[in-house]
Write an enzyme that holds these catalytic residues in place. Structure first.
Site, PDB file in Angstrom:
ATOM      1  NE  ARG A 189     -10.444   0.832   4.869  1.00  0.00           N
ATOM      2  CZ  ARG A 189     -11.196   0.005   5.585  1.00  0.00           C
ATOM      3  NH1 ARG A 189     -11.030  -1.298   5.468  1.00  0.00           N
ATOM      4  NH2 ARG A 189     -12.114   0.468   6.418  1.00  0.00           N
ATOM      5  N   GLY A 190      -7.650  -1.163  -1.193  1.00  0.00           N
ATOM      6  CA  GLY A 190      -6.437  -1.421  -1.977  1.00  0.00           C
ATOM      7  C   GLY A 190      -6.370  -0.569  -3.230  1.00  0.00           C
TER       8      GLY A 190
END
Length: 371
Positions: free
Chosen positions: A295-296
């Site tokens: 997600r980052g």
């Protein structure tokens, strides 16, 4: 949430409720930047705003919702469905259009829905009238707050005090763009694409790391310490309270300019490119910070493209990444629920090392604007 330019660019300030203008908010650049980027690309995944009491969190979010232009919606639709975009239509509306029905279209202001702390799951997701469904054979659905928030902003104040199960429901809907309600074998779904904004005071507890990770960005705000700036904030607010309409008219040119920038950025976003080497370096930063999952990486790429689009460019620069990387990654470093969230210094050090830049002596504010 797709923005379109209003028929008359000069908004009728005398015909609407006075809301403190977004462009008149002093300071809190990190929060304003995160909110605008999520409006440009809602797929970033929302914003978690943590800060002291009385720092303008609610005021800023309401100001942003009021700044946004009206959107086209189907007049008799409870979900604010888009009249022409199939991805933003409910299944029922698609069937009506397929049958050749004429659907009336109206313009409506972007909704900002407040989710109260005591809300139940039925109030949030909606309910199905089982008795009516069984007796009359129709899917009797009472829409909830997620339906009202579709194509708008869903604001949860004190989200760190909200039941974890409800937070999961909100994050799932925000990520998928759909809300599904199932009762006794009956299933109904509707579009639920909204910008999720949560706010809270860190003194009252943090969200679990697993839930924090689901928010696209994390903005920290602090009480202004500079006396001169504090005086300016008080003076501006007093001027607005004494003559709201006159104050709005004074800010209208700046408001229109930011509104146009947001609309242009949404239209430009699909054309924005980010070089492969930069994407590799973003992933290297995430790997060195030991960020779980991807997600980052995804959010940092999206946010960098959004800030480039906001400034009218089609190529992402290192500076674009620098201004968003802390917002996108700082809340993903906490492994232990008892740990506090890093202020961003750790992210900046790793970023500078990976990108071969000198470390700043002090933290640089994240400011976006036209160049």
């Amino acid at each position: 949430m797709t923005l379109t330019a209003p028929a008359n660019p000069a908004l009728n300030v005398t015909a609407r409720r006075a809301v403190y203008p977004f462009t008149a908010i002093v300071g809190q650049e990190e929060m304003k930047l995160a909110l605008m980027l999520n409006v440009i690309d809602p797929k970033i995944g929302g914003v978690m705003i943590m800060g002291d009491r009385g720092t303008g969190k609610s005021t800023t979010i309401r100001a942003l919702a009021d700044l946004l232009p009206e959107i086209d919606v189907v007049a008799d639709d409870p979900f604010n469905c888009h009249p022409t975009d199939p991805d933003l239509m409910s299944d029922e509306l698609r069937q009506r259009i397929t049958k050749g029905e004429n659907v009336p279209v109206v313009k409506r202001k972007v909704q900002m829905i407040d989710l109260p702390l005591g809300a139940t799951e039925d109030r949030v997701c909606g309910t199905i009238d089982i008795e009516k469904a069984l007796s009359e054979g129709v899917k009797a659905f009472e829409p909830g707050l997620l339906a009202k928030a579709n194509r708008g902003i869903l604001y949860v104040d004190e989200v760190n005090l909200l039941d974890d199960h409800l937070v999961d429901v909100l994050l799932d809907s925000a990520a998928s763009g759909w809300n599904t309600v199932e009762r006794e074998g009956i299933s109904i779904r509707h579009p639920a694409r909204f910008v999720l904004v949560g706010s809270g005071n860190p003194e009252e507890g943090e969200l679990r790391p697993q839930l924090l990770d689901r928010f696209g960005m994390h903005a920290e705000i602090r009480t202004v310490k500079d006396p001169t700036l504090r005086v300016k904030i008080v003076e501006e607010r007093s001027a607005f309270d004494s003559d709201p309409q006159g104050y709005l008219e004074k800010c209208q040119v700046e408001q229109d300019a930011v509104q146009k920038s947001l609309i242009d950025a949404q239209n430009l976003l699909k054309s924005v490119q980010i070089d492969y080497d930069l994407r590799v370096q973003i992933s290297q930063v995430c790997a060195e910070l030991d960020v779980d999952g991807l997600r980052g990486d995804l959010v940092t790429n999206r946010a960098a493209k959004a800030i480039a689009a906001f400034e009218g460019r089609t190529n992402v620069t290192v500076d674009d990444i620098r201004r968003v990387v802390t917002l996108c990654l700082r809340h993903r470093l906490r492994k232990d629920p008892l740990e506090s969230i890093d202020s961003g210094s750790k992210v900046e050090k790793v970023f500078c090392r990976v990108f071969g830049l000198p470390e700043p002596e002090q933290k640089m504010p994240a400011v976006a604007g036209k160049r």
